[in-house]
Design an enzyme around this catalytic site. Sequence first.
Site, mmCIF file in Angstrom:
data_model
loop_
_atom_site.group_PDB
_atom_site.id
_atom_site.type_symbol
_atom_site.label_atom_id
_atom_site.label_comp_id
_atom_site.label_asym_id
_atom_site.label_seq_id
_atom_site.Cartn_x
_atom_site.Cartn_y
_atom_site.Cartn_z
ATOM 1 N N LYS A 261 0.835 -1.206 0.000
ATOM 2 C CA LYS A 261 0.000 0.000 0.000
ATOM 3 C C LYS A 261 0.873 1.259 0.000
ATOM 4 O O LYS A 261 0.561 2.225 -0.688
ATOM 5 C CB LYS A 261 -0.974 -0.018 1.179
ATOM 6 C CG LYS A 261 -2.137 -0.977 0.951
ATOM 7 C CD LYS A 261 -3.007 -1.163 2.175
ATOM 8 C CE LYS A 261 -4.065 -2.222 1.924
ATOM 9 N NZ LYS A 261 -4.688 -2.702 3.163
ATOM 10 N N LYS B 160 -3.178 -9.071 -9.786
ATOM 11 C CA LYS B 160 -4.227 -9.592 -8.903
ATOM 12 C C LYS B 160 -5.469 -8.707 -9.003
ATOM 13 O O LYS B 160 -5.353 -7.479 -8.919
ATOM 14 C CB LYS B 160 -3.697 -9.595 -7.452
ATOM 15 C CG LYS B 160 -4.758 -9.899 -6.416
ATOM 16 C CD LYS B 160 -4.337 -9.468 -5.013
ATOM 17 C CE LYS B 160 -5.464 -9.434 -4.086
ATOM 18 N NZ LYS B 160 -6.185 -8.612 -3.439
ATOM 19 N N LYS C 283 -10.031 -4.338 -5.720
ATOM 20 C CA LYS C 283 -10.806 -3.094 -5.782
ATOM 21 C C LYS C 283 -9.874 -1.891 -5.838
ATOM 22 O O LYS C 283 -10.221 -0.863 -6.394
ATOM 23 C CB LYS C 283 -11.708 -2.991 -4.556
ATOM 24 C CG LYS C 283 -12.835 -3.989 -4.570
ATOM 25 C CD LYS C 283 -13.637 -3.890 -3.286
ATOM 26 C CE LYS C 283 -13.798 -5.204 -2.591
ATOM 27 N NZ LYS C 283 -13.154 -5.296 -1.270
HETATM 28 P P1 ADP Z 1 -9.755 -6.176 -2.526
HETATM 29 O O1 ADP Z 1 -8.321 -6.595 -2.717
HETATM 30 O O2 ADP Z 1 -10.480 -6.181 -3.810
HETATM 31 O O3 ADP Z 1 -9.920 -4.887 -1.774
HETATM 32 P P2 ADP Z 1 -10.568 -7.442 -0.064
HETATM 33 O O4 ADP Z 1 -9.254 -7.042 0.517
HETATM 34 O O5 ADP Z 1 -11.795 -6.799 0.482
HETATM 35 O O6 ADP Z 1 -10.485 -7.275 -1.655
HETATM 36 O O7 ADP Z 1 -10.707 -9.006 0.044
HETATM 37 C C1 ADP Z 1 -11.832 -9.738 0.470
HETATM 38 C C2 ADP Z 1 -11.524 -11.226 0.333
HETATM 39 O O8 ADP Z 1 -11.385 -11.552 -1.061
HETATM 40 C C3 ADP Z 1 -10.208 -11.628 0.983
HETATM 41 O O9 ADP Z 1 -10.349 -12.893 1.571
HETATM 42 C C4 ADP Z 1 -9.232 -11.678 -0.157
HETATM 43 O O10 ADP Z 1 -8.182 -12.570 0.068
HETATM 44 C C5 ADP Z 1 -10.122 -12.172 -1.297
HETATM 45 N N1 ADP Z 1 -9.607 -11.683 -2.588
HETATM 46 C C6 ADP Z 1 -9.572 -10.420 -3.025
HETATM 47 N N2 ADP Z 1 -9.054 -10.330 -4.264
HETATM 48 C C7 ADP Z 1 -8.749 -11.610 -4.624
HETATM 49 C C8 ADP Z 1 -8.179 -12.210 -5.793
HETATM 50 N N3 ADP Z 1 -7.851 -11.470 -6.854
HETATM 51 N N4 ADP Z 1 -8.002 -13.536 -5.807
HETATM 52 C C9 ADP Z 1 -8.355 -14.297 -4.738
HETATM 53 N N5 ADP Z 1 -8.897 -13.814 -3.617
HETATM 54 C C10 ADP Z 1 -9.106 -12.487 -3.538
#
Ligand code: ADP
Length: 320
Positions: free
Chosen positions: A110, A189, A192
């Site tokens: 980040k 990856k 959001k």
């Molecule tokens: P983001 O990275 O989109 O902000 P979050 O941090 O809110 O997503 O993640 C919510 C859940 O979704 C977590 O358990 C995270 O590991 C999973 N997750 C998010 N992006 C991915 C991805 N590209 N592949 C697999 N799991 C993911």
Amino acid sequence: MRILSGIQPTGLPHLGNYFGMMKSAIELQETGDALYFIADLHALTTVRDPEALRHNTREIAIDFLACGLDPVKSCLFRQSDITCISELSWILSTVTPMGLLERCHSYKDKLAKGLHASLGLFSYPVLMAADILAYDSDVVPVGRDQKQHLEVTRDIAVKINELYGEVFKLPEPLIRDESAAIPGTDGAKMSKSYGNTLELFLEEAPLKKKIMGIQTDSTPVEAPKPIEGSAILGIYRHVASPSDYAEMEADFLAGGKGYGDFKKRLFAAVWEYFAPMRESRKRFADDPAEVDRLLRDGAVRATSKTLPVMERMRRAIGLL
Ligand code: ADP
Ligand code: TRP
């Protein structure tokens, strides 16, 4: 068995969230006592728009319900409604070594992306540990990117247990697909915070546009295409049947078909995969008051599960 997981309302749920976490979370509600929450306190480390926070929080609840989360079998709630989490987070922070947090990849990533290094961003894993430990959670379904945060949670729990006796249960992560994160439209990856997402319930035209815009290399139509690191295949793997997937992989290797063709097949598969959930989503989207009621009810039930743990912890450390 107690199962717990959270998702940040930093945007709308996408395919990475679904296949990384939501799908296992929904399946697990059949096997134990499941608690799923919207991590609005965590989102405050990055979201500065109150309307967006409110909107995304409710949309995530709606999407989760549409995907099959049963609000009677599971507790679905907002993290901020469980007020003891902030108290527990502080207590845990008093035993957490700085070095443990300094090593966290997500913090370093980040900062590398230019986010402001706030205390909240730094101590994010401690708040997450509080989320997990407050309910005596046994299993935490998450995507692979959260594995390190689970290790931090266990380290903090061990530290408290060493200092004060057996206070906390050690949770186990449940990582569905260790091999890779679900790729986004740019091949990185899907996240959001990277602007490369395919949201679960986009309308047909914008979804098609995003899928047709997936970044690819410039291999000519007639030539074989590389399968290693392909975002198209990386997503298709989750939404297609094994035989359709094998067919696309063979078509990549054979050459003679362009990326446009593969993207159309990917779009059709994504659209079909989520069709039944799209139908059930309408019911919840049309009744936001009911969704709010479900979240409040989930919070009341979740709070009651924290009471014995918080009492045990307060007694052990000398606050009671
Ligand atoms: P983001 O990275 O989109 O902000 P979050 O941090 O809110 O997503 O993640 C919510 C859940 O979704 C977590 O358990 C995270 O590991 C999973 N997750 C998010 N992006 C991915 C991805 N590209 N592949 C697999 N799991 C993911
Ligand atoms: N940090 C998690 C993420 O970004 C969200 C989260 C917050 C979480 N608290 C949690 C996940 C507790 C599992 C358990 O995805």
